[in-house]
Design an enzyme around this catalytic site. Structure first.
Site, mmCIF file in Angstrom:
data_model
loop_
_atom_site.group_PDB
_atom_site.id
_atom_site.type_symbol
_atom_site.label_atom_id
_atom_site.label_comp_id
_atom_site.label_asym_id
_atom_site.label_seq_id
_atom_site.Cartn_x
_atom_site.Cartn_y
_atom_site.Cartn_z
ATOM 1 N N LYS A 190 64.612 51.451 26.160
ATOM 2 C CA LYS A 190 64.637 50.733 27.367
ATOM 3 C C LYS A 190 63.727 49.451 27.490
ATOM 4 O O LYS A 190 62.800 49.519 26.625
ATOM 5 C CB LYS A 190 64.714 51.606 28.697
ATOM 6 C CG LYS A 190 65.712 52.767 28.664
ATOM 7 C CD LYS A 190 66.997 52.301 29.024
ATOM 8 C CE LYS A 190 68.231 53.099 28.589
ATOM 9 N NZ LYS A 190 68.535 54.341 28.984
HETATM 10 C C1 LIG Z 1 69.402 55.476 29.235
HETATM 11 C C2 LIG Z 1 70.296 55.882 30.429
HETATM 12 C C3 LIG Z 1 70.005 56.995 31.240
HETATM 13 C C4 LIG Z 1 69.214 58.006 31.090
HETATM 14 O O1 LIG Z 1 67.946 57.915 30.928
HETATM 15 P P1 LIG Z 1 66.740 58.826 30.508
HETATM 16 O O2 LIG Z 1 65.715 58.183 30.845
HETATM 17 O O3 LIG Z 1 67.100 59.138 28.787
HETATM 18 O O4 LIG Z 1 67.427 60.354 31.079
HETATM 19 C C5 LIG Z 1 70.734 56.739 32.540
HETATM 20 N N1 LIG Z 1 71.722 56.002 32.747
HETATM 21 C C6 LIG Z 1 71.798 54.978 32.008
HETATM 22 C C7 LIG Z 1 73.060 53.915 32.288
HETATM 23 C C8 LIG Z 1 71.111 54.951 30.770
HETATM 24 O O5 LIG Z 1 71.704 53.958 30.032
#
Ligand SMILES: *Cc1c(COP(=O)(O)O)cnc(C)c1O
Length: 388
Positions: A190
């Site tokens: 992210k």
């Molecule tokens: C990455 C992602 C998540 C989950 O994030 P985590 O921190 O890995 O639980 C949720 N929603 C979207 C749209 C994502 O891209």
């Protein structure tokens, strides 16, 4: 040597400062939720609100946990429905199922691949309680339309902002519009990363309090409070069968440094996106939607779509790119095509015509803040070679 190195689709941007901050938590002996997590919450709220406050920040160990805690704090349970775009990662929907409620998938806008509110309206029932928009790729769902939709239909809003840090949406930063909860991810890929981690912002004191309790076993005070306040440290009350969703201090220490570096990392992503836009303008590709006036794009993802003139399909393009030494990905395989969701709710591609069609032609190209100019050039050359 570097010439031959494979360019990954995504890669965390870690400097000595993050490494030192993590090592320091190991030296000071406070590994689990403690002073760094508390400071991270405060600094995150300050960053998003520009110091204006008005939001409570709750650090968690993933966005998935944050979504679960948010839905739980909204009182979602068996029989309730949550509107979720089919174009998302499974977290947005699975956290609804944890509570015995049902996600109702909604088709997306063909331009932005964000939830289509016209389609959402058709899928409302008297059991619909929450709408969970996803700011896909880092572009905000039009905020006034979203707020009006929720107000008209009496829904609460849980924003999945896993891609949208930082994103200005119609003049204000996502997380400051007063929606019931805004959930961020610090997963390794992210826009800022702690490996695993997440944050929830909410304007509501009671929602924040419930999430703080439920993220740590249903204990009425968190561990840090327990050891720093005046009550005897051995005493705690269990008020609910809570979860184990708290963020470690090790992750929080890394997050604090990433947050300080976020403006610089965001600028780098935007510069890469601008290079791509320019370099691909003449190719048989539909380029990503841009933010309208008064909004910004976080550029978590740079998603192109092959047009009919490309002369090869998405899978062949991905293979050509891999042969050129460039990693790519697909965001997303729509939820209505995934076996569990498809079979549980008897979903067909025809029920989601936009997402079903767009899925066939989307590709996410590498975009990460530690990308070098040379790597950007190599991606551009690989795209051009693959479409030759
Ligand atoms: C990455 C992602 C998540 C989950 O994030 P985590 O921190 O890995 O639980 C949720 N929603 C979207 C749209 C994502 O891209």
């Amino acid at each position: 040597m570097t010439e031959a190195e494979f360019i990954p689709f995504a890669r965390p941007d870690i400097t000595e400062a993050e490494i030192e901050a993590v090592v320091e938590t190991m030296r000071n002996g406070w590994l689990t939720t403690g002073p760094n997590a508390a400071a991270f919450e405060q600094e995150f709220a300050d960053f998003v609100t520009g110091g204006a406050g008005g939001v409570h920040a709750v650090a968690v160990n993933s966005a998935t946990a944050g979504l679960h805690l948010s839905y739980e704090a909204m009182g979602i349970g068996p029989g309730d429905e949550v509107l979720v775009p089919t174009w998302t990662f499974t977290s947005t929907a699975e956290a609804v199922r944890y509570l015995g409620a049902d996600p109702v998938f909604v088709d997306v806008d063909p331009d932005t691949l964000c939830i289509d509110l016209v389609d959402a309206e058709k899928r409302l029932t008297d059991r619909t309680k929450v709408i969970a928009p996803v700011h896909f790729a880092g572009l905000g769902v039009p905020n006034q339309a979203l707020a009006d939709f929720a107000a008209t239909h009496g829904l609460r809003i849980v924003e999945d902002a896993a891609h949208a840090l930082p994103t200005i949406n119609e003049g204000a930063m996502i997380g400051t519009h007063g929606h019931d909860a805004t959930v961020y991810s610090f997963y390794a890929t992210k826009t800022m990363a702690t490996g695993e981690g997440g944050m929830v912002l909410t304007p509501h004191e009671d929602v924040a309090k419930r999430m703080r309790t439920m993220r740590l076993h249903g204990i009425d005070r968190d561990v840090f409070d327990r050891y720093s306040s005046k009550k005897p440290s051995w005493h705690y009350d269990i008020v609910a069968p809570g979860y184990k969703d708290n963020l470690t201090d090790t992750a929080a220490a890394m997050g604090r440094v990433q947050l300080r570096r976020l403006p610089e990392m965001t600028a780098r992503r935007a510069a890469i996106a601008a290079r791509y836009d320019e370099a691909f303008a003449d190719l048989p590709l539909q380029l990503p939607a841009h933010a309208p006036e008064g909004s910004t794009h976080a550029w978590h993802l740079y998603v192109v779509r092959l047009t009919a003139e490309a002369g090869l399909n998405r899978d062949a393009f991905i293979q050509e790119m891999a042969d050129e030494g460039v990693g790519t990905s697909v965001h997303f395989i729509p939820m209505h095509l995934q076996p569990y969701w498809r079979d549980t709710y008897q979903l067909t591609p025809e029920m989601y015509p936009v997402a079903s069609a767009e899925f066939e032609r989307v590709v996410s190209l590498p975009i990460f803040s530690s990308m070098t100019d040379d790597q950007v050039d190599r991606v551009i050359a690989a795209v051009r070679a693959s479409l030759d």
